[in-house]
Write a protein that holds these residues in place. Sequence first.
Motif, PDB file in Angstrom:
ATOM      1  N   CYS A  82      61.092-115.981 -69.193  1.00 37.51           N
ATOM      2  CA  CYS A  82      62.069-115.215 -68.426  1.00 37.51           C
ATOM      3  C   CYS A  82      61.262-113.965 -67.573  1.00 37.51           C
ATOM      4  N   PHE A 109      65.541-114.773 -78.516  1.00 36.71           N
ATOM      5  CA  PHE A 109      65.430-116.278 -78.379  1.00 36.71           C
ATOM      6  C   PHE A 109      63.890-116.570 -78.180  1.00 36.71           C
ATOM      7  N   GLY A 165      67.407-122.058 -72.032  1.00 35.05           N
ATOM      8  CA  GLY A 165      66.086-121.187 -72.356  1.00 35.05           C
ATOM      9  C   GLY A 165      66.355-120.000 -73.156  1.00 35.05           C
ATOM     10  N   ARG A 202      70.236-106.553 -68.163  1.00 33.91           N
ATOM     11  CA  ARG A 202      70.349-107.448 -67.096  1.00 33.91           C
ATOM     12  C   ARG A 202      70.488-106.838 -65.866  1.00 33.91           C
TER      13      ARG A 202
HETATM   14  S1  SF4 Z   1      68.830-113.233 -72.972  1.00 36.09           S
HETATM   15 FE1  SF4 Z   1      68.667-115.139 -71.592  1.00 36.09          FE
HETATM   16  S2  SF4 Z   1      67.494-113.977 -69.552  1.00 36.09           S
HETATM   17 FE2  SF4 Z   1      67.427-112.415 -71.307  1.00 36.09          FE
HETATM   18  S3  SF4 Z   1      65.673-112.648 -72.143  1.00 36.09           S
HETATM   19 FE3  SF4 Z   1      67.031-113.878 -73.515  1.00 36.09          FE
HETATM   20  S4  SF4 Z   1      66.889-116.100 -72.655  1.00 36.09           S
HETATM   21 FE4  SF4 Z   1      65.929-114.454 -71.108  1.00 36.09          FE
END
Ligand code: SF4
Length: 466
Positions: A40, A49, A106, A178
């Motif tokens: 990312c 994640f 991802g 974000r």
């Molecule tokens: S929420 Fe989605 S875009 Fe943000 S770091 Fe985690 S995987 Fe990446």
Amino acid sequence: MFSRSSDNGACAVPEGNAAKGSDPPAAPASLSAYVHVPYCLQRCGYCDFNTYANLSLGPGVDGYADALTQEIKMSHGDVLFDSFFAKRMSQKARPHDSLSTVFFGGGTPTILPASDLVKILEALRATYGIVDGAEVTAEANPDTVDAGYLEELARGGFTRVSFGMQSAAPHVLATLDRTHTQAHLEAAVRAAHNLGLETSVDLIYGTPGESLDDWRASLEAALNLGVKHISCYALTIEPGTRLGLALARGEIAPVDPDDQADKYEIADAVLSAAGLQWYEISNWAVPGRECRHNLAYWRNRDWLGFGPGAHSHLRAATSRSDSSAAPVPLGSVSDSAGVRWWNVKSPVKWLAAVSKGELPVEDSEVIKGEAAWLEHVLLNIRLREGLDLREPATQSGDGSTLFRSLSSLPKAVTVPDCSANLRKAAEALAGEGLLDADALTSNRGVLTLKGRLLADTVTRRLSEFD
Ligand code: SF4
């Protein structure tokens, strides 16, 4: 893939027609593939994640498609696949079908060049085959795609893009770290629609500082995009994430389960009024536009996962040496028994294994006995189509036979007949407004709106043995 549970442990009101409306498409007996991209641009404040902002880690963004292609080819190699499973299963386990759904998640798949995503898809096509009309989805960060990028995906065989929207409120996006704007998102979705791609957006509710009006506005903004599929996930603040650390320091308030329950109810009301119906606790779609890959997970079908940390699952029914396996009936309990395995999480270790010509598998488990039943209930009850309450009696007439047929349950383990208990538990839950009373008459356990908010409780009570 973002897959947080929306079971936020709070109550709402029953929904009397939960079992009505059109059912999502039945899943054919075939195979799905999940491709994990563990990179990312930056780590969002809530994210735990398996993803990394170090774009050079392991194979790095530049080498990822080649390494993943190698893993895909190896996974189908007779020697490697059979020797791996020979150690763990008495049955020969091999997938036989072509892919009917593929999902790139991802991380941020669209951090790779579009040509690399297409290259990986081509490797899947060459290795497993992809059926006509397959659903091929890429998760996308609106910051990483433009019309040219999406056009390359569409030309390369992608059919669907799932955008991470999360919120339309700038202050909520800022809390979540974000970076995209609503204008970025609108432009990307418009471009996808112009190319004929299906689209979906993910939303998050319950972020500290998000008001009920913020949430309503986010839902309206998502609907205004013209998407036919919307996922809504309750925020969970995990320890160790940036939000988790802020919470520990007292800088932000914890998530409020009552607030999240209110927002779930608002989501259901707003989305239903716009013609999107829930088909899984966290997912709403215009009937016929459900995500087939999602359904494959919830129906406990077969899928292969590729990339660091990716999980795979094959049912026992697929673990046969002939390729003429009949479709497994929807909701069949025998569906639930199978084998699951998962890759090493670290991109460095994953690359090391793949480079040596070894499957990057960390471990596996055979799903059997009570665990198989619990998993079956847990998955099926999340779906609008619900849990088939006739299963134990229909399939065996005897719960203990059922469980012996499910797996290699050791003879010393006695599992009680669960059919009577299941029915009794379902009737009690319907009396409390957690299961739809109408659906019970056709032997299906279907969550009401109140039940959706208490799905963990319902699952526990349906899977208990006296
Ligand atoms: S929420 Fe989605 S875009 Fe943000 S770091 Fe985690 S995987 Fe990446």
